[in-house]
Design a protein around this motif. Structure first.
Motif, mmCIF file in Angstrom:
data_model
loop_
_atom_site.group_PDB
_atom_site.id
_atom_site.type_symbol
_atom_site.label_atom_id
_atom_site.label_comp_id
_atom_site.label_asym_id
_atom_site.label_seq_id
_atom_site.Cartn_x
_atom_site.Cartn_y
_atom_site.Cartn_z
ATOM 1 N N ALA A 87 10.252 -0.218 -12.467
ATOM 2 C CA ALA A 87 11.043 0.592 -13.396
ATOM 3 C C ALA A 87 12.051 1.466 -12.666
ATOM 4 O O ALA A 87 12.983 2.001 -13.284
ATOM 5 N N ASN A 88 11.908 1.611 -11.366
ATOM 6 C CA ASN A 88 12.763 2.528 -10.601
ATOM 7 C C ASN A 88 14.181 1.971 -10.441
ATOM 8 O O ASN A 88 14.379 0.886 -9.895
ATOM 9 N N GLY B 123 5.901 -5.213 -11.666
ATOM 10 C CA GLY B 123 4.999 -4.098 -11.356
ATOM 11 C C GLY B 123 5.617 -2.785 -11.805
ATOM 12 O O GLY B 123 6.845 -2.679 -11.962
ATOM 13 N N GLY C 131 4.918 -3.029 -16.158
ATOM 14 C CA GLY C 131 3.646 -2.457 -15.725
ATOM 15 C C GLY C 131 2.495 -3.269 -16.309
ATOM 16 O O GLY C 131 2.709 -4.317 -16.934
ATOM 17 N N LEU D 200 3.528 7.029 -3.884
ATOM 18 C CA LEU D 200 4.374 8.001 -4.586
ATOM 19 C C LEU D 200 3.519 8.971 -5.406
ATOM 20 O O LEU D 200 3.789 10.174 -5.442
ATOM 21 N N ASP D 201 2.469 8.444 -6.034
ATOM 22 C CA ASP D 201 1.562 9.291 -6.832
ATOM 23 C C ASP D 201 0.870 10.332 -5.943
ATOM 24 O O ASP D 201 0.707 11.491 -6.324
ATOM 25 N N GLU E 153 11.528 9.872 -8.600
ATOM 26 C CA GLU E 153 12.844 9.288 -8.898
ATOM 27 C C GLU E 153 13.811 10.355 -9.400
ATOM 28 O O GLU E 153 14.979 10.393 -8.988
ATOM 29 N N GLY F 20 1.106 0.292 -8.561
ATOM 30 C CA GLY F 20 0.308 1.373 -8.006
ATOM 31 C C GLY F 20 -0.522 0.882 -6.836
ATOM 32 O O GLY F 20 -0.355 1.317 -5.697
ATOM 33 N N TYR G 149 6.326 -7.653 -6.013
ATOM 34 C CA TYR G 149 5.358 -7.082 -6.944
ATOM 35 C C TYR G 149 5.015 -5.692 -6.406
ATOM 36 O O TYR G 149 4.285 -5.557 -5.434
ATOM 37 N N VAL H 260 6.369 0.024 -10.449
ATOM 38 C CA VAL H 260 7.422 0.649 -9.640
ATOM 39 C C VAL H 260 8.771 -0.041 -9.878
ATOM 40 O O VAL H 260 9.829 0.520 -9.597
ATOM 41 N N GLY I 211 5.653 8.405 -9.551
ATOM 42 C CA GLY I 211 6.863 7.593 -9.351
ATOM 43 C C GLY I 211 8.087 8.102 -10.096
ATOM 44 O O GLY I 211 9.135 8.350 -9.491
ATOM 45 N N PRO I 212 7.981 8.283 -11.423
ATOM 46 C CA PRO I 212 9.143 8.745 -12.181
ATOM 47 C C PRO I 212 9.597 10.161 -11.779
ATOM 48 O O PRO I 212 10.792 10.464 -11.830
#
Ligand code: ATP
Ligand code: FE2
Length: 321
Positions: free
Chosen positions: A247-248, A243, A275, A154-155, A172, A126, A123, A245, A168-169
Motif C-alpha cells: 500500500a506504500n 502484501g 493485505g 516498520l511496526d 509513510e 508484516g 511480497y 506494505v 507502516g502508514p
C-alpha cells in the motif's frame, strides 16, 4: 459454483465467497490493545468472531463447491482456529476441503487482480518479505528476509516511538515531510535483513520525519534491488507488488521507476486484495479445486512454516503449452 475461503494466519479473520468473480467478503481485524500481536489473543479474537464472519458471506453462495482455508504459514494458534472451523464446515456441508498456502494466495489473487501472467513478485507484508517467481511447476523464492518482515520492522520502529499500530502508514506520513539520512543497508546475496536498519533508526537522534524518510528509502531500496536482480536473472518482464506494505506509495514509485528503466511492466492490486484477505484464499482454493488439488481431512493439520516453494503449482501451464 463458488468456493468459500477462510483466512486467519495473523491479525485478520476474513471470509469470502469467490465464483467467477468475488461474490462476498467480510473481515474482522484484530487490533492488539498494546504492543505487538500475541498469537493466543489473536486466535481468541478469531474464535469469537468466526461464526459472524462466516455468516456474513455464506448466504451469498448459490452453489458452493468447497471450503478453502489458509493452512500456513502463520501463527500456530490462529491457524488451528481457522482449520477447525474449515473442517467443521466441510463436514457439515459435505464439501471437500482445500488447503491453501497463504503466500501463494497473495500471488494468485495479485495475478487475477492485475491480469499479469508471469511476474516476479515482491511480497512485502508484516511477517514476510520475499521475492518469488514461477519456474518449472513451483513458485521459487529468489530472495527473502533473513530476520523479520519489513512490515513488522516498520511496526516495531513505530512502537518504539510510541506511535500507533500498524506503523507502516504512520512512517509513510512522517517520511513525506522528511529529508534523507543514511542508515544501514543490508543485502546479502539475494537475501535481506532489517534488524540492523531498525536498531539504527530507533537510536537515531535525527528528527522523526528524517528517520522515517531514511528508513523507507533504505528498506525499500533493499527490496527493489533484490526484485530487480530476480527480474534480470529469471528473464521476466512483469513485476507484481503484493502484501500489506504494498500500500506504500513510495515503495510503488520506486518499483515503477526500476521497471521503467528495465522495460518491464509494474502493477499492484487494489487495496482489497493487497493485505491479508479471505478473497485470496477463496480464489486460489477455487483454482486448486478445478485442478483436483483437494485436501483429505486427515491431512488437514496446519503448517505454521509452510513455504511457497513446497506447493506443487498444478494449475499453471508451462510457457508455450
Ligand atoms: P503476512 O501474514 O502475509 O506476513 P500480515 O499479517 O503482516 O501478512 P498484511 O496485511 O499483509 O498482514 O500486512 C500488514 C503490514 O503492512 C503491517 O506491518 C503494516 O504496518 C504494513 N502496512 C500497511 N500499510 C502500509 C503503508 N502504507 N506503508 C508501509 N507499510 C504498511
Ligand atoms: Fe499476508
Amino acid at each position: 459454483g463458488e468456493v468459500l475461503g477462510l483466512e486467519g494466519t495473523a491479525w485478520n479473520l476474513s471470509a469470502a465467497v469467490f465464483g467467477d468473480d468475488l461474490v462476498a467478503l467480510h473481515s474482522s481485524p484484530y487490533a492488539p490493545p498494546t504492543g505487538g500481536i500475541h498469537p493466543r489473543e489473536a486466535a481468541q479474537h478469531h474464535a469469537s468472531v468466526m461464526r459472524e464472519v462466516i455468516a456474513r458471506v455464506l448466504p451469498a453462495a448459490e452453489n458452493l463447491q468447497a471450503i478453502a482455508f489458509s493452512q500456513g504459514p502463520g501463527l500456530g494458534p490462529c491457524l488451528r482456529t481457522v482449520a477447525t472451523a474449515a473442517r467443521a464446515l466441510s463436514l457439515a456441508l459435505d464439501l471437500p476441503l482445500v488447503g491453501v498456502n497463504h503466500c501463494v494466495a497473495h500471488v494468485e489473487i495479485g495475478r487475477w487482480a492485475t491480469g499479469f501472467d508471469d511476474p516476479i513478485v515482491l511480497y512485502a507484508s508484516g511477517a514476510n518479505t520475499q521475492v518469488l517467481g514461477y519456474l518449472n511447476g513451483r513458485y521459487r523464492i529468489f530472495g527473502e528476509t533473513l530476520d523479520i518482515g519489513i512490515g513488522n520492522a516498520l511496526d516495531k520502529f513505530a512502537r518504539s516511538h510510541g506511535l500507533p499500530h500498524p506503523g507502516g502508514p504512520v512512517v509513510e506520513r512522517f517520511a513525506r515531510d522528511g529529508n534523507y539520512i543514511e542508515l544501514p543497508y543490508t543485502v546479502k546475496g539475494m537475501d535481506l535483513a532489517f534488524s540492523g536498519l531498525i536498531s539504527a533508526a530507533q537510536e537515531s537522534k535525527a528528527p522523526i520525519e528524517d528517520v522515517c524518510h531514511g528508513l523507507q528509502e533504505t528498506g525499500f531500496a533493499m527490496c527493489v534491488e533484490v526484485t530487480e536482480r530476480a527480474l534480470a536473472h529469471a528473464g521476466k518482464d512483469e513485476v507484481l507488488l503484493v502484501g500489506g506494505v504494498g500500500a506504500n506509495s513510495r515503495l510503488q514509485e520506486m518499483l515503477r521507476e526500476m521497471c521503467e528503466d528495465r522495460g518491464a511492466r509494474f502493477a499492484v492490486p487494489e487495496r482489497t486484495y493487497l493485505g491479508d484477505n479471505g478473497a485470496m484464499i477463496a480464489y486460489t482454493g477455487r483454482v486448486m479445486l478445478e485442478h483436483g488439488a483437494l485436501l483429505p481431512i486427515e491431512e488437514s493439520q496446519v503448517r505454521p512454516g509452510y513455504r511457497a516453494d513446497e506447493v506443487p503449482v498444478v494449475w499453471r501451464s508451462e510457457p508455450g503449452e
